[in-house]
Design a protein around this motif. Structure first.
Motif, PDB file in Angstrom:
ATOM      1  N   ILE B 127       0.839  -1.193   0.000  1.00  8.77           N
ATOM      2  CA  ILE B 127       0.000   0.000   0.000  1.00  8.77           C
ATOM      3  C   ILE B 127       0.878   1.248   0.000  1.00  8.77           C
ATOM      4  CG2 ILE B 127      -1.621   1.373   1.373  1.00  8.77           C
ATOM      5  CD1 ILE B 127      -2.861  -1.235   2.320  1.00  8.77           C
ATOM      6  N   LEU B 128       1.891   1.255   0.866  1.00  5.99           N
ATOM      7  CA  LEU B 128       2.807   2.399   0.902  1.00  5.99           C
ATOM      8  C   LEU B 128       3.423   2.643  -0.473  1.00  5.99           C
ATOM      9  CD1 LEU B 128       4.954   2.300   4.168  1.00  5.99           C
ATOM     10  CD2 LEU B 128       3.075   3.822   3.582  1.00  5.99           C
ATOM     11  N   ALA B 129       3.790   1.546  -1.136  1.00  9.91           N
ATOM     12  CA  ALA B 129       4.431   1.679  -2.445  1.00  9.91           C
ATOM     13  C   ALA B 129       3.428   2.085  -3.517  1.00  9.91           C
ATOM     14  CB  ALA B 129       5.105   0.369  -2.840  1.00  9.91           C
ATOM     15  N   GLY B 130       2.152   1.748  -3.287  1.00  8.13           N
ATOM     16  CA  GLY B 130       1.151   1.994  -4.322  1.00  8.13           C
ATOM     17  C   GLY B 130       0.528   3.378  -4.275  1.00  8.13           C
ATOM     18  N   ILE B 131       0.720   4.096  -3.176  1.00  6.77           N
ATOM     19  CA  ILE B 131       0.150   5.437  -3.081  1.00  6.77           C
ATOM     20  C   ILE B 131       0.918   6.369  -4.020  1.00  6.77           C
ATOM     21  CG2 ILE B 131      -0.123   7.435  -1.564  1.00  6.77           C
ATOM     22  CD1 ILE B 131      -0.692   5.557   0.707  1.00  6.77           C
ATOM     23  N   LEU B 484       3.345   7.800 -21.076  1.00  7.91           N
ATOM     24  CA  LEU B 484       3.111   6.893 -19.949  1.00  7.91           C
ATOM     25  C   LEU B 484       3.399   5.450 -20.349  1.00  7.91           C
ATOM     26  CD1 LEU B 484      -0.115   8.251 -18.242  1.00  7.91           C
ATOM     27  CD2 LEU B 484       2.205   8.275 -17.368  1.00  7.91           C
ATOM     28  N   ALA B 485       3.103   5.127 -21.617  1.00  9.79           N
ATOM     29  CA  ALA B 485       3.302   3.746 -22.068  1.00  9.79           C
ATOM     30  C   ALA B 485       4.777   3.365 -21.997  1.00  9.79           C
ATOM     31  CB  ALA B 485       2.774   3.561 -23.490  1.00  9.79           C
ATOM     32  N   ILE B 486       5.659   4.251 -22.458  1.00  7.72           N
ATOM     33  CA  ILE B 486       7.078   3.869 -22.388  1.00  7.72           C
ATOM     34  C   ILE B 486       7.542   3.821 -20.942  1.00  7.72           C
ATOM     35  CG2 ILE B 486       7.679   4.607 -24.718  1.00  7.72           C
ATOM     36  CD1 ILE B 486       8.923   7.102 -23.561  1.00  7.72           C
ATOM     37  N   MET B 487       6.862   4.588 -20.072  1.00 10.94           N
ATOM     38  CA  MET B 487       7.263   4.553 -18.672  1.00 10.94           C
ATOM     39  C   MET B 487       6.836   3.241 -17.996  1.00 10.94           C
ATOM     40  SD  MET B 487       6.268   6.890 -15.485  1.00 10.94           S
ATOM     41  CE  MET B 487       5.079   5.668 -15.057  1.00 10.94           C
ATOM     42  N   VAL B 488       5.614   2.775 -18.269  1.00  6.03           N
ATOM     43  CA  VAL B 488       5.166   1.550 -17.585  1.00  6.03           C
ATOM     44  C   VAL B 488       5.628   0.283 -18.295  1.00  6.03           C
ATOM     45  CG1 VAL B 488       3.139   2.585 -16.507  1.00  6.03           C
ATOM     46  CG2 VAL B 488       2.910   1.473 -18.722  1.00  6.03           C
ATOM     47  N   LEU B 489       6.177   0.424 -19.491  1.00  4.57           N
ATOM     48  CA  LEU B 489       6.593  -0.758 -20.250  1.00  4.57           C
ATOM     49  C   LEU B 489       7.447  -1.748 -19.435  1.00  4.57           C
ATOM     50  CD1 LEU B 489       6.421  -2.098 -23.004  1.00  4.57           C
ATOM     51  CD2 LEU B 489       8.468  -0.862 -23.684  1.00  4.57           C
ATOM     52  N   PRO B 490       8.491  -1.253 -18.760  1.00  6.27           N
ATOM     53  CA  PRO B 490       9.299  -2.217 -17.997  1.00  6.27           C
ATOM     54  C   PRO B 490       8.486  -2.959 -16.933  1.00  6.27           C
ATOM     55  CG  PRO B 490      10.319  -0.033 -17.956  1.00  6.27           C
ATOM     56  CD  PRO B 490       9.031   0.100 -18.687  1.00  6.27           C
ATOM     57  N   ILE B 491       7.519  -2.276 -16.328  1.00  5.17           N
ATOM     58  CA  ILE B 491       6.712  -2.937 -15.291  1.00  5.17           C
ATOM     59  C   ILE B 491       5.845  -4.018 -15.922  1.00  5.17           C
ATOM     60  CG2 ILE B 491       5.156  -2.566 -13.354  1.00  5.17           C
ATOM     61  CD1 ILE B 491       5.738   0.373 -13.546  1.00  5.17           C
ATOM     62  N   VAL B 492       5.236  -3.701 -17.070  1.00  8.42           N
ATOM     63  CA  VAL B 492       4.406  -4.702 -17.732  1.00  8.42           C
ATOM     64  C   VAL B 492       5.263  -5.906 -18.106  1.00  8.42           C
ATOM     65  CG1 VAL B 492       2.885  -5.172 -19.684  1.00  8.42           C
ATOM     66  CG2 VAL B 492       2.878  -2.916 -18.642  1.00  8.42           C
ATOM     67  N   ILE B 493       6.453  -5.642 -18.618  1.00 11.66           N
ATOM     68  CA  ILE B 493       7.328  -6.756 -19.028  1.00 11.66           C
ATOM     69  C   ILE B 493       7.663  -7.628 -17.822  1.00 11.66           C
ATOM     70  CG2 ILE B 493       9.595  -7.382 -19.931  1.00 11.66           C
ATOM     71  CD1 ILE B 493       9.536  -4.892 -21.648  1.00 11.66           C
ATOM     72  N   LEU B 540      -1.961  -3.698 -12.198  1.00 14.60           N
ATOM     73  CA  LEU B 540      -1.073  -2.965 -11.299  1.00 14.60           C
ATOM     74  C   LEU B 540      -0.291  -1.889 -12.068  1.00 14.60           C
ATOM     75  CD1 LEU B 540       0.124  -5.853  -8.984  1.00 14.60           C
ATOM     76  CD2 LEU B 540      -1.647  -4.139  -8.585  1.00 14.60           C
ATOM     77  N   SER B 541       0.137  -2.210 -13.302  1.00 10.03           N
ATOM     78  CA  SER B 541       0.822  -1.198 -14.106  1.00 10.03           C
ATOM     79  C   SER B 541      -0.131  -0.060 -14.442  1.00 10.03           C
ATOM     80  CB  SER B 541       1.337  -1.782 -15.411  1.00 10.03           C
ATOM     81  OG  SER B 541       1.781  -3.080 -15.248  1.00 10.03           O
ATOM     82  N   LEU B 542      -1.378  -0.467 -14.702  1.00  7.50           N
ATOM     83  CA  LEU B 542      -2.410   0.518 -15.019  1.00  7.50           C
ATOM     84  C   LEU B 542      -2.589   1.494 -13.874  1.00  7.50           C
ATOM     85  CD1 LEU B 542      -4.662  -0.024 -17.467  1.00  7.50           C
ATOM     86  CD2 LEU B 542      -6.170  -0.124 -15.531  1.00  7.50           C
ATOM     87  N   SER B 543      -2.580   0.972 -12.651  1.00  5.75           N
ATOM     88  CA  SER B 543      -2.785   1.871 -11.520  1.00  5.75           C
ATOM     89  C   SER B 543      -1.566   2.762 -11.335  1.00  5.75           C
ATOM     90  CB  SER B 543      -3.111   1.089 -10.242  1.00  5.75           C
ATOM     91  OG  SER B 543      -2.153   0.123  -9.988  1.00  5.75           O
ATOM     92  N   ARG B 544      -0.404   2.240 -11.701  1.00  5.80           N
ATOM     93  CA  ARG B 544       0.788   3.081 -11.666  1.00  5.80           C
ATOM     94  C   ARG B 544       0.626   4.251 -12.638  1.00  5.80           C
ATOM     95  NH1 ARG B 544       6.571   2.733 -11.628  1.00  5.80           N
ATOM     96  NH2 ARG B 544       7.079   4.931 -11.501  1.00  5.80           N
TER      97      ARG B 544
END
Ligand SMILES: Nc1ncnc2c1ncn2[C@@H]1O[C@H](COP(=O)(O)OP(=O)(O)OP(=O)(O)O)[C@@H](O)[C@H]1O
Ligand SMILES: [Mg+2]
Lengths: 273, 624
Positions: B127-131, B484-493, B540-544
């Motif tokens: 939760i702390l990390a997700g805020i 945003l897509a290039i930013m979350v790309l590594p997380i999705v991968i 989770l990437s989406l919420s990021r």
């Protein structure tokens, strides 16, 4: 004449995959070496696996039995850093050669693994999977192949009436026979089995052993086993491996009753720590 | 029969499978996009800074050593000293506060906590990390800063509030990496120590901590990189005046804050804007270096954990055995003297007290979280009326609503995932199913790992240069989503790869053994079983993406008061609105910011609940 053909088709129900066209299925290994990185797991092995016989590989853990077996259908290709040298002639073609396609090869050489590994799908879909990826779509043909394979794997009596159920619900022994049926469904020439009974209870084991006896009437079978009695019971030829080397190879009777090598004798008589 | 006599050729000859090759090249292409993104980042920063450095008014030496940063006016001066000072003070302060706290929490969780506490602590840290950081920024400026103003006569904007909040923000990464490395310490080592009569406390501090020291080091480095790259908290709470001062109660500007200042249009066009790229380049270089150092350590830990490379573990063990001789003498002395002086009880008291102290670090974080949520609810709950959802933004706080903002955010995030999901999942499939272990794929993995560590504000610069200007998509929804897509790309991968990896190897072997091709195996057996995991990761990437502010600071426009009609329209998003309202001088708007935060958190909560639901359902239905 047509009636005769039709009838024959129904009875035989041969999977129309170009698999078992060779009249013989034999293997000649010549100087096979297999490396994991720099570790030589199989050392200079040569042997001949005969047509429609059961050949067993025995030996202590880690001696390279599985590795050698997996060379026969090029499953070792799937492991990064695994390298094979020498030649393995299957019906005259060197399957370690550059021109060989592992995918086509595996259609002709089925494999059964140590732990039963059915897909989390229905019994029918498990057996029909192989034929389907080879392009067979017709329901009647698939039905026919599934039934024949399950019969050949001595499982039809037990599951014939519940093909739509999940394969995961079967007992361990049934799952293993299902895996055998699945391998038979692509109509291979040869079946490789890596300790197929080690996860099974004695009753299931004896069923698989009976099955192997039946299978050798129409398939060449290679089996890896830890259990020497099993090797003695089911195989025609036996190879004893030790530290990657094939120490002795010959008719099972001879290997177990009059081994020529001291190492073999020690292993068979249990004097091998 | 001799081999040569066989006729009819080779039945196993190579088949031509154009589809299979095409697919693997296609997937490789998707994975390689990571390289293109990296090149785009480097191009953006180098090209932008080049224009800055060749300018007659810029002196490179002064840029690195000067103490005066005033980027506009008649005689601009570009001495980065104050920015570096601000960054070092704030990130360093956060580390001094959050580092020990995190290590203590990790030690508690790994060595002392009951399973039940662990089970609660994990989601708590998540939760702390997700805020979203914008929420932390709000809390720093309007709540924590207030305290410093009241009791320490701090400036309205001050470094201290940013330090406190950031210390908590870096906690999750410090705890999780430290905890992993402590858990990787072999049990044999603990047993060796305990068997010599050491208490659990002595074992934890004298055996486990030293053995895990490299991992702890890595966790601290990762926390530092995170703190240096953080934008929203510093830009809101620490201020935007670059003055040289050593007091944490004064206003300070960090490197990220300067770039953000450019993004919000507070710097007039000209050389000042180019300076942002130069600062971005320095920021990128620093975080890259720190992440690289950390990854060196982390990689060596990972190898110790993953089966095949037992050597590393043995290395750890033998290095610990090196430790043991001193320790043995120490402890033996102690044991002997204990027997004589009977201060055994002292050692137990030490353990009790130590345990409580360690555990209280988690409590501190918990109190912080409760306080944060409470103050936001208190300030924003009364604004949560139906017409707040349906109205449009307005200069009259009583009438202002967020309907087009919600729409903007929804479109933005959906579009982001439309770009990021196929590419990310494709890249993951390539890396996990097709990639052999060779230098190129190792390089690819490195690149993706590095991308994950790039500060989010740098992506803002990239979006501005590449999408807004180079492709002339303008300040549009499309530019925002691509950024945003290039930013979350590594997380999705990374999350998709995890899902793929959880599919048992036996399914692949069985299918391959039947003569299925690689792609058939993936399509029939791996993907269907990985879908719940992939979906969870994507949500989770989406919420990021939904909570991220900094990268779209350049692109989103506070002046577009209606929802976008096409992907080329301007847009507004929830975090951006929160940002402007938090900065608003009027209390009523600050309250609206709190209300918008509640809405944002509710949406995030729902998304996470869905993700957890999917994960749980698939696990209970899982047949393997
Ligand atoms: N994937 C792998 N990577 C590296 N080395 C391997 C791998 N698989 C096996 N080996 C090594 O190759 C050698 C032979 O292993 P193999 O599995 O063929 O033995 P085995 O005779 O089948 O043993 P077991 O009876 O235990 O199954 C062993 O030393 C093993 O450590
Ligand atoms: Mg084996």
């Amino acid at each position: 004449m047509f009636a005769f053909l039709n009838k024959k088709k129904k009875e035989e129900c041969v999977c129309p995959i170009p698999g078992k066209e060779a009249k013989e299925a034999y293997i000649d290994m010549k100087g096979v070496n297999i490396f994991y990185g720099s570790n030589r797991a199989v050392k200079d092995v040569s042997m001949r696996i005969k047509h429609r016989k059961v050949t067993a590989f025995i030996g202590p853990s880690g001696c390279g039995k599985s590795t050698l077996l997996r060379a026969l259908n090029r499953m070792n290709d799937e492991i990064d850093g695994c390298k094979m040298t020498g030649s393995i002639f299957m019906n005259g073609v060197d399957i370690l050669g550059k021109k060989v396609d592992p995918v086509s090869l595996r259609t002709n050489v089925g494999m059964v693994f140590q732990k039963p590994n059915p897909f989390p799908k229905s019994i029918f879909d498990n057996v029909a999977y192989g034929p389907r990826i080879h392009g067979i779509r017709k329901k009647s043909t698939l039905d026919c192949i599934v039934e024949k394979s399950l019969r050949d794997a001595a499982l039809w009596e037990e599951v014939g009436d519940r093909l739509a159920e999940s394969a995961i619900g079967l007992s361990g022994g049934q799952q293993q026979r299902l895996c055998i049926a699945r391998a038979l469904a692509v109509n291979p020439e040869m079946i490789l089995m890596d300790e197929p009974c080690s996860a099974l209870d004695p009753i299931a084991t004896s069923k698989i052993e009976d099955l192997i006896f039946e299978l050798k009437k129409s398939y060449t079978v290679v089996i890896v086993t830890h259990n020497m009695q099993q090797a003695a019971r089911v195989s025609d030829d036996t190879g004893f491996m030790y530290l990657g080397e094939l120490i002795e190879f010959g008719p099972t009777k001879q290997i177990f009753q009059r081994p020529k090598q001291k190492l073999t004798e020690n292993y068979i008589t249990g004097r091998f720590g | 029969m001799e081999p040569s006599t066989e006729k009819g050729g080779n039945p196993y000859r190579k088949r031509f499978r154009p589809g299979e090759d095409l697919i693997s090249w296609f997937l490789l292409g998707m994975a390689s996009l990571a390289i293109i993104v990296s090149l785009a980042i480097i191009y953006t920063l180098v090209d932008g800074s080049y224009g800055f450095f060749i300018d007659a008014r810029v002196d490179i030496i002064d840029f690195f050593t000067g103490k005066n940063w005033s980027p506009h006016g008649a005689t601009p001066s570009f001495g980065m000293g104050p920015l570096i000072q601000g960054t070092v003070m704030i990130a360093g302060g956060a580390l001094i506060l959050g580092g020990p706290l995190g290590i203590m929490a990790a030690l508690y969780l790994s060595e002392f906590a009951h399973n039940r506490i662990r089970a609660v602590a994990k989601p708590f840290l998540e939760i702390l990390a997700g805020i979203p950081s914008i929420v932390y920024g709000f809390f720093a400026l309007l709540v924590i800063s207030q305290v410093f103003r009241d009791y320490f006569e701090a400036d309205y904007f001050n470094a201290a509030s940013a330090i406190v909040v950031m210390a908590v923000m870096i906690l999750p990464i410090v705890v999780s990496v430290s905890d992993d490395s402590m858990k990787a310490v072999p049990r044999e080592m603990r047993e060796a120590s305990l068997a010599m009569g050491a208490t659990k406390w002595e074992t934890a501090t004298k055996v486990v901590m030293p053995a895990a020291s490299s991992g702890i080091m890595a966790s601290v480095l990762l926390g530092l990189a995170r703190a240096i790259g953080e934008t929203m908290v510093v830009v809101l709470a620490a201020g935007s005046i670059a003055k040289f001062s050593w007091s944490i109660f004064h206003e300070h500007m960090t490197m990220t804050a300067y770039i953000a200042q450019v993004a919000t249009g507070d710097i007039p066009p000209g050389i000042g804007i180019q300076a942002a790229f130069a600062v971005g380049l320095v920021l990128f270089a620093i975080t890259f270096l720190i992440n690289w150092l950390a990854s060196k350590v982390v990689i060596s830990i990972k190898k110790g954990g993953s089966g095949g490379l037992r050597r590393k573990k043995l290395g750890l063990l033998s290095s610990a055995l090196h430790l043991l001789p001193n320790l043995t003498n120490d402890l033996l002395d102690k044991v002997r003297s204990d027997r004589m002086s009977k201060n055994m009880t002292m050692r137990y008291v030490k353990e009790r007290v130590g345990k409580v102290v360690l555990g209280s670090s988690l409590l501190v974080a918990l109190v912080f979280l409760v306080f944060l949520l409470y103050s936001i609810l208190e300030q924003g709950l009364s604004g949560l009326t139906p017409h707040f959802f349906t109205n449009f933004p307005s200069s009259d706080p009583a009438k202002a609503g967020i309907w087009p903002v919600i729409q903007g955010s929804v479109y933005l995030v959906l579009l982001t995932m439309l770009f990021a999901m196929p590419v990310g999942i494709g890249a993951a499939i390539y890396l996990n199913e097709f990639a052999k272990e060779n230098w190129f794929n190792l390089f690819l993995r490195r690149i993706i790992q590095n991308l994950a560590g790039v500060p989010s504000i740098v992506f803002g610069l990239v979006g501005l240069t590449i999408f807004v200007r180079f492709f002339s998509f303008g300040l549009s929804l499309l530019s925002g989503a691509l950024t945003l897509a290039i930013m979350v790309l590594p997380i999705v991968i990374v999350t998709s790869e995890e899902a793929l990896r959880s599919v048992p190897q036996t399914f692949r072997e069985a299918a391959r053994g039947l003569g299925a091709t690689k792609w058939q195996t993936v399509w029939h057996h791996v993907l269907p079983n990985a879908i719940p995991g992939v979906l969870t990761g994507s949500i989770l990437s989406l919420s990021r993406a939904l909570g991220e502010t900094a990268p779209i600071l350049f692109i989103a426009s506070f002046f577009s008061k209606v929802a976008p009609n096409s992907i080329m329209d301007g847009f507004l998003a929830l975090p951006i609105t929160i940002f402007y309202w938090t900065k608003h001088p009027k209390q009523e708007f600050q309250d609206l910011a709190a209300t918008t935060i509640i809405v944002l958190l509710l949406i995030l909560l729902t998304m996470n609940a869905v993700a957890i639901f999917i994960r749980q359902r698939s696990q209970s239905k899982r047949k393997w």
